[in-house]
Design a protein around this motif. Structure first.
Motif, PDB file in Angstrom:
ATOM      1  N   ILE A 171       0.842  -1.203   0.000  1.00  0.00           N
ATOM      2  CA  ILE A 171       0.000   0.000   0.000  1.00  0.00           C
ATOM      3  C   ILE A 171       0.877   1.253   0.000  1.00  0.00           C
ATOM      4  N   LEU A 172       1.957   1.189   0.812  1.00  0.00           N
ATOM      5  CA  LEU A 172       2.894   2.317   0.828  1.00  0.00           C
ATOM      6  C   LEU A 172       3.441   2.533  -0.572  1.00  0.00           C
ATOM      7  N   ASN A 173       3.790   1.401  -1.196  1.00  0.00           N
ATOM      8  CA  ASN A 173       4.399   1.482  -2.515  1.00  0.00           C
ATOM      9  C   ASN A 173       3.434   2.098  -3.532  1.00  0.00           C
ATOM     10  N   ILE A 174       2.180   1.635  -3.471  1.00  0.00           N
ATOM     11  CA  ILE A 174       1.223   2.161  -4.460  1.00  0.00           C
ATOM     12  C   ILE A 174       0.934   3.631  -4.163  1.00  0.00           C
ATOM     13  N   ASN A 175       0.866   3.958  -2.858  1.00  0.00           N
ATOM     14  CA  ASN A 175       0.637   5.355  -2.496  1.00  0.00           C
ATOM     15  C   ASN A 175       1.807   6.224  -2.932  1.00  0.00           C
ATOM     16  N   ARG A 176       3.006   5.648  -2.775  1.00  0.00           N
ATOM     17  CA  ARG A 176       4.198   6.405  -3.149  1.00  0.00           C
ATOM     18  C   ARG A 176       4.172   6.665  -4.654  1.00  0.00           C
ATOM     19  N   LEU A 220       3.817  10.291  -6.140  1.00  0.00           N
ATOM     20  CA  LEU A 220       4.833  10.802  -7.048  1.00  0.00           C
ATOM     21  C   LEU A 220       4.198  11.150  -8.378  1.00  0.00           C
ATOM     22  N   PHE A 221       3.247  10.278  -8.773  1.00  0.00           N
ATOM     23  CA  PHE A 221       2.599  10.488 -10.052  1.00  0.00           C
ATOM     24  C   PHE A 221       1.761  11.765 -10.032  1.00  0.00           C
ATOM     25  N   ASN A 222       1.101  11.992  -8.884  1.00  0.00           N
ATOM     26  CA  ASN A 222       0.226  13.153  -8.786  1.00  0.00           C
ATOM     27  C   ASN A 222       0.975  14.475  -8.749  1.00  0.00           C
ATOM     28  N   GLY A 223       2.256  14.397  -8.451  1.00  0.00           N
ATOM     29  CA  GLY A 223       3.015  15.640  -8.424  1.00  0.00           C
ATOM     30  C   GLY A 223       3.777  15.798  -7.123  1.00  0.00           C
ATOM     31  N   ASN A 224       4.687  16.758  -7.110  1.00  0.00           N
ATOM     32  CA  ASN A 224       5.580  16.877  -5.961  1.00  0.00           C
ATOM     33  C   ASN A 224       5.333  18.131  -5.130  1.00  0.00           C
ATOM     34  N   THR A 225       4.125  18.668  -5.233  1.00  0.00           N
ATOM     35  CA  THR A 225       3.787  19.850  -4.442  1.00  0.00           C
ATOM     36  C   THR A 225       3.784  19.489  -2.963  1.00  0.00           C
ATOM     37  N   HIS A 226       4.226  20.418  -2.108  1.00  0.00           N
ATOM     38  CA  HIS A 226       4.139  20.168  -0.666  1.00  0.00           C
ATOM     39  C   HIS A 226       2.808  20.653  -0.112  1.00  0.00           C
ATOM     40  N   ASN A 251      -0.323  18.621   0.957  1.00  0.00           N
ATOM     41  CA  ASN A 251      -0.327  17.438   0.097  1.00  0.00           C
ATOM     42  C   ASN A 251       0.207  16.280   0.942  1.00  0.00           C
ATOM     43  N   ARG A 252      -0.668  15.815   1.846  1.00  0.00           N
ATOM     44  CA  ARG A 252      -0.233  14.836   2.841  1.00  0.00           C
ATOM     45  C   ARG A 252       0.303  13.548   2.225  1.00  0.00           C
ATOM     46  N   GLU A 253      -0.398  13.060   1.194  1.00  0.00           N
ATOM     47  CA  GLU A 253       0.041  11.791   0.583  1.00  0.00           C
ATOM     48  C   GLU A 253       1.512  11.882   0.199  1.00  0.00           C
ATOM     49  N   TYR A 254       1.827  13.001  -0.444  1.00  0.00           N
ATOM     50  CA  TYR A 254       3.194  13.150  -0.917  1.00  0.00           C
ATOM     51  C   TYR A 254       4.162  13.312   0.259  1.00  0.00           C
ATOM     52  N   GLN A 266       7.132  10.797   0.947  1.00  0.00           N
ATOM     53  CA  GLN A 266       8.428  11.249   0.504  1.00  0.00           C
ATOM     54  C   GLN A 266       9.398  11.548   1.649  1.00  0.00           C
ATOM     55  N   THR A 267       8.838  11.795   2.824  1.00  0.00           N
ATOM     56  CA  THR A 267       9.713  12.166   3.925  1.00  0.00           C
ATOM     57  C   THR A 267       9.779  11.012   4.917  1.00  0.00           C
ATOM     58  N   GLU A 268      10.588  11.178   5.907  1.00  0.00           N
ATOM     59  CA  GLU A 268      10.664  10.218   7.009  1.00  0.00           C
ATOM     60  C   GLU A 268       9.286  10.112   7.641  1.00  0.00           C
ATOM     61  N   MET A 269       8.943   8.899   8.045  1.00  0.00           N
ATOM     62  CA  MET A 269       7.648   8.760   8.695  1.00  0.00           C
ATOM     63  C   MET A 269       7.580   9.642   9.939  1.00  0.00           C
ATOM     64  N   GLY A 270       6.470  10.297  10.130  1.00  0.00           N
ATOM     65  CA  GLY A 270       6.297  11.101  11.341  1.00  0.00           C
ATOM     66  C   GLY A 270       6.129  10.186  12.534  1.00  0.00           C
TER      67      GLY A 270
END
Lengths: 222, 817
Positions: free
Chosen positions: B43-48, B52-58, B246-249, B253-257
């Motif tokens: 799931i992480l992989n598909i979300n990632r 990534l596919f949706n864009g890299n906006t923060h 853009n929480r998904e991203y 993309q970052t270290e897990m909170g």
């Protein structure tokens, strides 16, 4: 007097070929109602197997067992169970009491399984005769060996069976207690007109019987 | 050492049933952990991939002024900026279209869709660039150089203008969603040039939605980046409500909170605790039933340590055998199931796109699972090992369960089969209790989750748009259209679009069974807040006494006392921003009601705040609403219920009606359900898979207890048969024992299980998980669980009886002599 137990060409074999063991081999036997029969023989001679076959606990390889004029091979499992609880009382060498039930419950178990009301006066009478009247509520693990064997005897006769089969009932007991137990069995048999078949190693006990059957290698020799 | 090892192996072989059961329990535990780990990885992989596919906006800052954008441009923490301005809405029948002005201020942001695939961006006044579907919707072939006439309203409120544009570029887009959704639910957008935007919108009215990236993605974790974003927003004066992260991203993309880590750790701990309990209970029962055997070993000279090692060796031996199977199953189940689930989701999802091959295998997960299982086995063995080591040789040989505690038993004058079962369970009460507890625990877990999952109802989601019935025909009205006041509700109501004759004509459609009206009316106020600023108006509707419960469930503040609201003009406010608007419970607001061309004033009192959704911001009790004596029919919604067998025919007829009137919009239950199903299925089915595994492990425990209970009592059962217990009575007795376990387990699951279930639901609701709003008692799950338990228990009983039957009575009696 009528024949209560009869075997015809009764055989029980274990294993096959070189390993074939003939535990009971073509035994023909008749026991009359009210008779006290002792079965003696060496260890491994087939005494216990014969007793188990007589009580329908084991299935013969060939031959027949007739109880009260009926061939038990014709019985369904259900009928056999009913016959066991109504007509036959067992006393095992290792007592085999039900550990989660107290003395009273163990004794009335066959009656209860038959769905009948317990004849309390009768059971109390048996317990008094066997000296267990103060142990009614005890669990089996709190009883001595003798007390446990007496409970087992009480259980065997509580349903007023016509036959009592006892497999070395004194084997685990000291001489004094052993004699006492046999005396009680005999007393009960006489009192209630029961047939008593006892396996024993004990010469004295054997001599108390009306008839002694000697078994060797699965065959009756005397 | 070899002696212990050999002994362990021969004991495993001898106690075959127990070995197999333990192996299955350990295997299932491994499967469960591995399955959860692998699914999480997948799931992480598909979300990632998705993120990534949706864009890299923060994040996006909404409604920034030119000034604010400039400030942002010079902000030290901002790495990339991109602005989007809603330039105009497209006026083309019922097309949900819009034109935007888009500009890259600082490079570095990319998107999954909306990228230029042909031509160039709009630069001149008459240039337009958009996805093919936009042009096709207007009926123009999407080829560069083609001319297109578009009518539009700048800012969505000005006068309608019509201009000719030339297509200068084609943007990428998602495939049209695979399920049948009505056209009005799809938004079509295209972008125009800055020159055009400048020509129409004065500088001071500019409002930009600004996508940004802040510096430090590689070194900051999710929480820290969020902090930087919030600080940046504060620096440029952007309100908190206007920040969209853009929480998904960010999460991907970052270290897990720390919060995410805690959740993952929590779930794993629950699984470990649960499986540990089951394995513990299996070994606990083994030790109890093995006491005599252990006693014999001790009598022969085995030390405490050797006995402990014996049990440990047995446990680990089984694990060595069972774990690899568990790992394989735990990997394969999600490996095959996840893509199917995602595929299903993609069929109905309007945003998801083709996903690359899923990467689910993770060596750290594998290592962690193996370690976790062995630690679990070890931990669950500690107490049974200690118990075994404590067994004294003498006591052991005499041992009968509970011998120390009980000497007497009150008993019964008469014995029957049921009393026999009860006596056995009472005698071994600790074992009975441990089994009931572990069984109960797994069922409690099952019920807790089932309650929440059941509340994730597709119907609830659909019901947010269609409150009742099967269709909703709604009026597409405006509140504050100054240029075209005929679009406003007050004017529309004068047209009496939902006249009695109209409603009658709907009732005449073959298959329509009933039509319910819902009304709404515009109100304005001098009350000073954003809503009523510059003559702003909002809509007011009603609620009924029977709706009170629903509003109370979602209540944020205040109190609903229907009668006092009737007498005091009390209203329910349905927005979360009640504090921002200064509309706290108790506030009295003087309002002007716009009833067509008539206006009158009244005071309303805010009694409660309950943001449960709906189109209207304020709700009066129905009696009060009716007392307003509105001159014009204020119906804004028709809820239409129909005969399900004629669904398609009615839908066609209603679509025709809706298409014929520009102000009508039709919502149909099948489309709403399809959208709801997609969101629910993504979560629900994987969770059911986990639940099924939990249930199976718990069930193994019951199997174990019943089989051990029979094996250890084999002789006793033989004796019972010898004294006349018939086969049917034996079956009855075993069924009776199982029934007591089942009853205990069921009692625990429906009481504690449902209680926990409700708590989990409340938690899920308060965190907004899957928009759960209403608690649905898991009826089907409860019945399913009951049936499964009863059937399972009967199956075990028959299996055991069959095994006993195979041996002759005397063998059973002799077995432990």
């Amino acid at each position: 007097m009528k024949t209560i137990l009869e075997t015809k060409e009764l055989c029980k074999y274990y294993g096959s070929d070189e390993n074939l063991v003939k535990a009971v081999d073509h035994v023909n036997l008749k026991i009359m109602q009210g008779e006290f029969v002792s079965i003696v023989g060496k260890s491994g001679s087939g005494k216990s197997t014969l007793l188990h076959l007589l009580g329908g606990l084991d299935n013969p390889t060939s031959g027949e067992v007739w109880v009260d004029g009926k061939n038990i091979a014709d019985f369904s499992k259900e009928q056999l169970a009913v016959t066991r609880r109504r007509q036959i009382g067992f006393v095992f060498q290792a007592f085999n009491l039900v550990s989660s039930l107290n003395v009273w419950e163990n004794v009335v178990l066959p009656v209860g399984l038959d769905g009948k009301k317990v004849d309390e006066g009768f059971v109390k009478d048996i317990l008094r005769t066997l000296g267990l009247e103060k142990k009614e509520k005890n669990l089996p693990n709190t009883l001595s060996g003798g007390q446990q064997q007496r409970t087992a005897i009480a259980r065997a006769i509580a349903a007023k069976p016509s036959i009592v089969l006892a497999d070395e009932p004194t084997g685990n007991l000291d001489t004094g207690t052993g004699d006492e137990v046999i005396a009680l069995l005999k007393l009960s048999a006489k009192k209630y007109g029961q047939t008593l078949v006892v396996i024993t190693h004990n010469e004295d006990i054997a001599q108390m019987a009306d008839r002694t059957i000697v078994i060797e290698d699965g065959k009756i020799v005397m | 050492m070899t002696t212990i090892k050999n002994l362990a192996i021969s004991r495993l072989r001898f106690n075959k049933s127990r070995t197999i059961l333990t192996a299955i329990a350990i295997m299932l535990t491994t499967t469960l952990l591995m399955g959860v780990g692998t699914s999480a990885e997948g799931i992480l992989n598909i979300n990632r991939q998705q993120a990534l596919f949706n864009g890299n906006t923060h994040a996006m800052f909404k409604s920034l002024t030119q000034e604010q954008v400039k400030k942002l441009q010079n902000h030290k923490d901002v790495e990339s900026i991109e602005i989007n301005e809603l330039f105009a809405t497209v006026e083309y029948g019922k097309m949900n279209g819009f034109l935007v002005f888009h500009d890259v201020v600082k490079e570095g942001i990319y998107h999954g869709v909306g990228n230029l695939i042909e031509g160039h961006e709009a630069q001149k006044m008459d240039e337009i660039c958009g996805p093919k579907s936009f042009f096709e919707r207007i009926g123009v072939e999407p080829v560069i150089g083609n001319k297109i006439h578009i009518s539009f309203r700048p800012g969505g409120k000005g006068r309608i203008e019509t201009r000719e544009f030339t297509i200068c570029g084609i943007l990428s887009e998602n495939d049209v969603p695979g399920f049948d959704v009505s056209d009005t639910r799809i938004a079509y957008g295209a972008s125009v040039s800055e020159a055009l935007a400048n020509a129409y919108i004065p500088d001071k009215e500019r409002s930009y939605n600004t996508n940004i990236r802040v510096v430090g993605e590689n070194r900051l974790n999710c929480d820290e980046i969020e902090k930087v974003i919030n600080e940046t927003a504060a620096d440029v004066g952007c309100d908190k409500v206007n920040i969209i992260l853009n929480r998904e991203y960010l999460i991907m993309q970052t270290e897990m909170g720390t919060e995410t880590k805690a959740v993952v750790a929590g779930i794993s701990l629950i699984i470990i605790l649960f499986s540990g309990l089951v394995i513990y209970s299996i070994y606990y029962v083994s030790v109890i039933t093995d006491v005599q055997e252990i006693g014999k070993l001790k009598a022969l000279g085995a030390s405490d340590r050797q006995i402990k090692r014996l049990f440990l060796t047995e446990g680990f031996r089984i694990s060595f055998f069972a774990v690899p199977f568990g790992l394989v199953f735990g990997y394969l189940i999600p490996y095959f199931a996840l893509p199917v689930i995602f595929k299903e989701a993609m069929k109905v999802n309007t945003v998801a796109d083709e996903v690359d091959r899923l990467h689910m295998f993770s060596a750290p997960v594998l290592a962690l699972v193996v370690a976790a299982v062995f630690v679990t086995v070890y931990l669950s063995l500690i107490r049974p090992m200690k118990m075994a080591a404590k067994v004294s040789p003498v006591e052991a040989i005499r041992y009968q369960e509970s011998s120390r505690r009980r000497k007497m038993r009150k008993g019964n004058k008469n014995v029957n089969v049921f009393r026999l079962s009860a006596a056995n369970l009472v005698q071994n009460r600790r074992r009975t209790l441990v089994t009931m507890l572990t069984m109960g625990f797994s069922c409690v877990l099952f019920m807790s989750l089932a309650g929440t999952m059941n509340s994730m109802s597709t119907l609830d989601m659909a019901r947010r748009n269609i409150k009742e019935g099967d269709f909703r025909l709604t009026l597409d009205y405006a509140c504050n259209d100054k240029e075209y006041p005929e679009n406003n509700l007050d004017q529309l109501s004068m047209r009496n679009l939902f006249s009695d004759a109209f409603v009658e004509s709907i009732l005449q459609i073959d298959g329509v069974q009933g039509v319910e009206r819902e009304g709404g009316v515009l109100i304005g106020s001098d009350f000073s807040n954003e809503l009523f600023e510059d003559g702003g108006r909002i809509s007011l509707s009603w609620f009924e006494r029977e709706d009170v419960k629903e509003y109370e469930d979602g209540m944020k503040a205040g109190k609903i006392d229907y009668d006092s609201m009737v007498s005091g003009n009390g209203v329910i406010l349905t927005t979360v921003f009640y504090e921002m608007y200064g509309m706290l419970p108790g506030t009295v607001i003087p309002v002007t009601v716009y009833d067509g061309d008539r206006q009158f004033t009244m005071d309303v009192r805010i009694d409660a705040v309950s943001p449960v959704g709906g189109d209207h911001l304020l709700l009066l009790p129905r009696e009060v609403y009716e007392r307003l004596n509105l001159q014009y029919d204020s119906t804004v919604d028709l809820y239409i219920s129909i005969d399900q067998n004629k669904y398609e025919e009615v839908k066609d007829a209603l679509t025709e009606i809706a298409d014929a009137e520009a102000y009508f919009r039709l919502y149909s239950m099948d489309e709403e359900m399809a959208m709801g199903r997609m969101s629910v299925s993504l979560i629900k089915y994987p969770m059911y898979l986990v639940l099924a595994l939990v249930a199976v492990i718990g069930f193994m425990n019951l199997v174990n207890t019943m089989i051990t209970s029979v094996i250890t009592r084999k002789r006793e059962l033989g004796v019972l048969q010898a004294v006349g217990l018939s086969e049917s009575q034996l079956t009855k007795m075993l069924v009776g024992e199982g029934a007591i376990f089942t009853a205990g387990t069921l009692a625990a699951s429906v009481t504690i299980g449902n209680l926990f279930g409700y708590l989990v639901f409340l938690k899920a609701k308060s965190t907004g998980f899957m928009s759960i709003s209403r608690y649905h008692y898991p009826v089907v799950e409860t019945i399913g669980l009951t049936v499964a338990l009863i059937l399972g228990q009967i199956a075990i009983t028959y299996f055991i009886r069959h095994r006993i039957r195979k041996e002759s009575l005397i063998d059973t009696i002799r077995c432990s002599e």
